[in-house]
Design a protein around this motif. Structure first.
Motif, PDB file in Angstrom:
ATOM      1  N   GLU A 179     -54.265-117.375 -13.867  1.00 38.61           N
ATOM      2  CA  GLU A 179     -53.024-117.332 -13.916  1.00 38.61           C
ATOM      3  C   GLU A 179     -52.157-118.007 -12.861  1.00 38.61           C
ATOM      4  N   HIS A 180     -52.756-117.409 -11.700  1.00 39.97           N
ATOM      5  CA  HIS A 180     -52.205-118.159 -10.364  1.00 39.97           C
ATOM      6  C   HIS A 180     -52.360-119.450 -10.438  1.00 39.97           C
ATOM      7  N   PHE A 181     -53.622-120.060 -10.918  1.00 41.98           N
ATOM      8  CA  PHE A 181     -53.935-121.291 -10.727  1.00 41.98           C
ATOM      9  C   PHE A 181     -52.628-122.066 -11.872  1.00 41.98           C
ATOM     10  N   ARG A 182     -52.423-121.481 -12.807  1.00 41.27           N
ATOM     11  CA  ARG A 182     -51.492-122.138 -13.657  1.00 41.27           C
ATOM     12  C   ARG A 182     -50.202-122.180 -13.117  1.00 41.27           C
ATOM     13  N   LEU A 183     -49.516-121.032 -12.428  1.00 42.23           N
ATOM     14  CA  LEU A 183     -48.443-121.174 -11.794  1.00 42.23           C
ATOM     15  C   LEU A 183     -48.350-122.314 -10.712  1.00 42.23           C
ATOM     16  N   LEU A 184     -49.277-122.501 -10.112  1.00 43.74           N
ATOM     17  CA  LEU A 184     -49.563-123.631  -8.778  1.00 43.74           C
ATOM     18  C   LEU A 184     -49.416-124.841  -9.386  1.00 43.74           C
ATOM     19  N   CYS A 185     -50.080-125.039 -10.400  1.00 43.21           N
ATOM     20  CA  CYS A 185     -49.838-126.579 -11.037  1.00 43.21           C
ATOM     21  C   CYS A 185     -48.793-126.781 -11.705  1.00 43.21           C
ATOM     22  N   GLU A 186     -48.049-125.692 -12.187  1.00 40.21           N
ATOM     23  CA  GLU A 186     -46.574-125.761 -12.805  1.00 40.21           C
ATOM     24  C   GLU A 186     -45.648-126.323 -11.709  1.00 40.21           C
ATOM     25  N   ARG A 187     -45.871-125.699 -10.692  1.00 41.16           N
ATOM     26  CA  ARG A 187     -45.042-126.059  -9.246  1.00 41.16           C
ATOM     27  C   ARG A 187     -45.302-127.313  -8.837  1.00 41.16           C
ATOM     28  N   LEU A 188     -46.439-127.827  -8.815  1.00 45.01           N
ATOM     29  CA  LEU A 188     -46.904-129.260  -8.131  1.00 45.01           C
ATOM     30  C   LEU A 188     -46.310-130.140  -9.300  1.00 45.01           C
ATOM     31  N   THR A 189     -46.518-129.852 -10.474  1.00 50.02           N
ATOM     32  CA  THR A 189     -45.699-130.858 -11.481  1.00 50.02           C
ATOM     33  C   THR A 189     -44.290-130.867 -11.437  1.00 50.02           C
ATOM     34  N   GLU A 190     -43.536-129.957 -11.137  1.00 52.18           N
ATOM     35  CA  GLU A 190     -42.119-129.535 -10.758  1.00 52.18           C
ATOM     36  C   GLU A 190     -41.790-130.560  -9.573  1.00 52.18           C
ATOM     37  N   LEU A 191     -42.674-130.705  -8.603  1.00 48.71           N
ATOM     38  CA  LEU A 191     -42.398-131.378  -7.417  1.00 48.71           C
ATOM     39  C   LEU A 191     -42.780-132.846  -7.581  1.00 48.71           C
ATOM     40  N   GLY A 192     -43.331-133.277  -8.642  1.00 47.06           N
ATOM     41  CA  GLY A 192     -43.639-134.796  -8.949  1.00 47.06           C
ATOM     42  C   GLY A 192     -45.036-135.063  -8.426  1.00 47.06           C
ATOM     43  N   ALA A 193     -45.786-133.972  -8.255  1.00 43.31           N
ATOM     44  CA  ALA A 193     -47.184-134.212  -7.839  1.00 43.31           C
ATOM     45  C   ALA A 193     -48.111-134.009  -9.037  1.00 43.31           C
ATOM     46  N   ASP A 194     -49.215-134.837  -9.230  1.00 45.85           N
ATOM     47  CA  ASP A 194     -50.316-134.671 -10.179  1.00 45.85           C
ATOM     48  C   ASP A 194     -51.235-133.452  -9.685  1.00 45.85           C
ATOM     49  N   PRO A 195     -51.225-132.270 -10.405  1.00 41.54           N
ATOM     50  CA  PRO A 195     -52.140-131.318  -9.749  1.00 41.54           C
ATOM     51  C   PRO A 195     -53.447-131.771  -9.742  1.00 41.54           C
ATOM     52  N   GLU A 196     -54.156-132.643 -10.574  1.00 42.27           N
ATOM     53  CA  GLU A 196     -55.606-132.773 -10.458  1.00 42.27           C
ATOM     54  C   GLU A 196     -55.483-133.636  -9.270  1.00 42.27           C
ATOM     55  N   GLY A 197     -54.787-134.531  -8.581  1.00 43.07           N
ATOM     56  CA  GLY A 197     -54.883-135.446  -7.630  1.00 43.07           C
ATOM     57  C   GLY A 197     -54.729-134.406  -6.557  1.00 43.07           C
ATOM     58  N   ALA A 198     -53.771-133.340  -6.592  1.00 47.43           N
ATOM     59  CA  ALA A 198     -53.256-132.513  -5.260  1.00 47.43           C
ATOM     60  C   ALA A 198     -54.553-131.546  -4.916  1.00 47.43           C
ATOM     61  N   MET A 199     -55.399-131.201  -6.279  1.00 45.41           N
ATOM     62  CA  MET A 199     -56.544-130.720  -5.878  1.00 45.41           C
ATOM     63  C   MET A 199     -57.878-131.444  -5.246  1.00 45.41           C
ATOM     64  N   LEU A 200     -58.027-132.405  -5.897  1.00 44.38           N
ATOM     65  CA  LEU A 200     -59.219-132.942  -5.732  1.00 44.38           C
ATOM     66  C   LEU A 200     -59.871-133.377  -4.232  1.00 44.38           C
ATOM     67  N   PRO A 201     -58.762-133.502  -3.270  1.00 40.09           N
ATOM     68  CA  PRO A 201     -59.334-133.806  -1.943  1.00 40.09           C
ATOM     69  C   PRO A 201     -60.034-132.388  -1.371  1.00 40.09           C
ATOM     70  N   PHE A 202     -59.895-131.101  -1.915  1.00 41.15           N
ATOM     71  CA  PHE A 202     -60.215-130.090  -1.264  1.00 41.15           C
ATOM     72  C   PHE A 202     -61.748-129.500  -2.330  1.00 41.15           C
ATOM     73  N   ALA A 203     -61.893-130.342  -3.129  1.00 37.54           N
ATOM     74  CA  ALA A 203     -63.025-129.817  -4.349  1.00 37.54           C
ATOM     75  C   ALA A 203     -64.318-129.778  -3.422  1.00 37.54           C
TER      76      ALA A 203
END
Length: 214
Positions: free
Chosen positions: A51-75
């Motif tokens: 659920e926390h993951f989902r909230l963070l992805c929603e916020r990233l989308t609201e900021l105009g960022a692609d959640p997958e792209g924002a996460m990928l550098p840290f994987a």
């Protein structure tokens, strides 16, 4: 996008951390839990992480960022940490979920202190304990009451977890200069903040170890 690249990086690493926590807790619940009650309890904690993951992805989308792209550098760094700290048994899995993950989340919480207030509030929300502490402390203390000799083994495991977590943080900062710059700027006004940061991390880690009785 209204948030700085460093802020998006922080939300991205947090999102991947929460997704990873969900995945690993689910795996540990299935493979290591000694009872159905333990499997159920850890699975419930895993659902909270998702659920926390989902909230963070929603916020990233609201900021105009692609959640997958924002996460990928840290994987790579986060996956490497989980690989290097794969628990061998149920107690190690519990200590990792509480101590190892805890110090990393403390670091992210401190990093968010000077972000835009609504984002800092979201970070605090997703880093809330969610019942993890009570569940882990109860199980570990009960196990140590039955086998006090396990305390030394778990203490060594906890030190390894913290060392690996700090190495992971260094790798992430080196790979993401915007995030590193944000952290540097957050302490630029007062060098004492650097000491305060590490003092806070150390203090919270000590509290967790004391709570576990190791």
């Amino acid at each position: 996008m209204n948030e700085s690249p460093g802020g998006v990086d922080l939300l991205g690493v947090l999102a991947y951390a929460e997704l990873s926590a969900f995945t690993r807790m689910t795996e540990d619940a299935a493979l290591l839990a000694p009872s159905l009650a333990d499997r159920t309890a850890l699975s419930e904690l895993a659902v909270a992480e998702y659920e926390h993951f989902r909230l963070l992805c929603e916020r990233l989308t609201e900021l105009g960022a692609d959640p997958e792209g924002a996460m990928l550098p840290f994987a790579e760094a986060l996956d490497a940490w989980h690989t290097q700290t794969k628990p061998a048994d149920w107690l190690q899995a519990l200590v990792k979920a509480y101590v190892g993950v805890g110090i990393a989340l403390d670091f992210y919480r401190e990093a968010a202190r000077r972000l835009e207030p609504s984002i800092a509030k979201l970070v605090d929300e997703v880093l809330a304990d969610g019942g993890r502490a009570g569940f882990v402390v109860e199980r570990v203390r009960a196990a140590l009451a039955s086998d006090p000799a396990a305390s030394g083994r778990l203490a060594l495991w906890a030190r390894r977890l913290v060392g690996e977590a700090l190495s992971q943080a260094q790798r992430i900062a080196a790979a993401r200069p915007e995030l590193a710059r944000m952290l540097e700027e957050s302490v630029a006004d007062d060098q004492a903040d650097i000491s305060r940061l590490f003092a806070t991390l150390t203090e919270e880690h000590g509290k967790r170890m004391s709570a576990l009785g190791i």
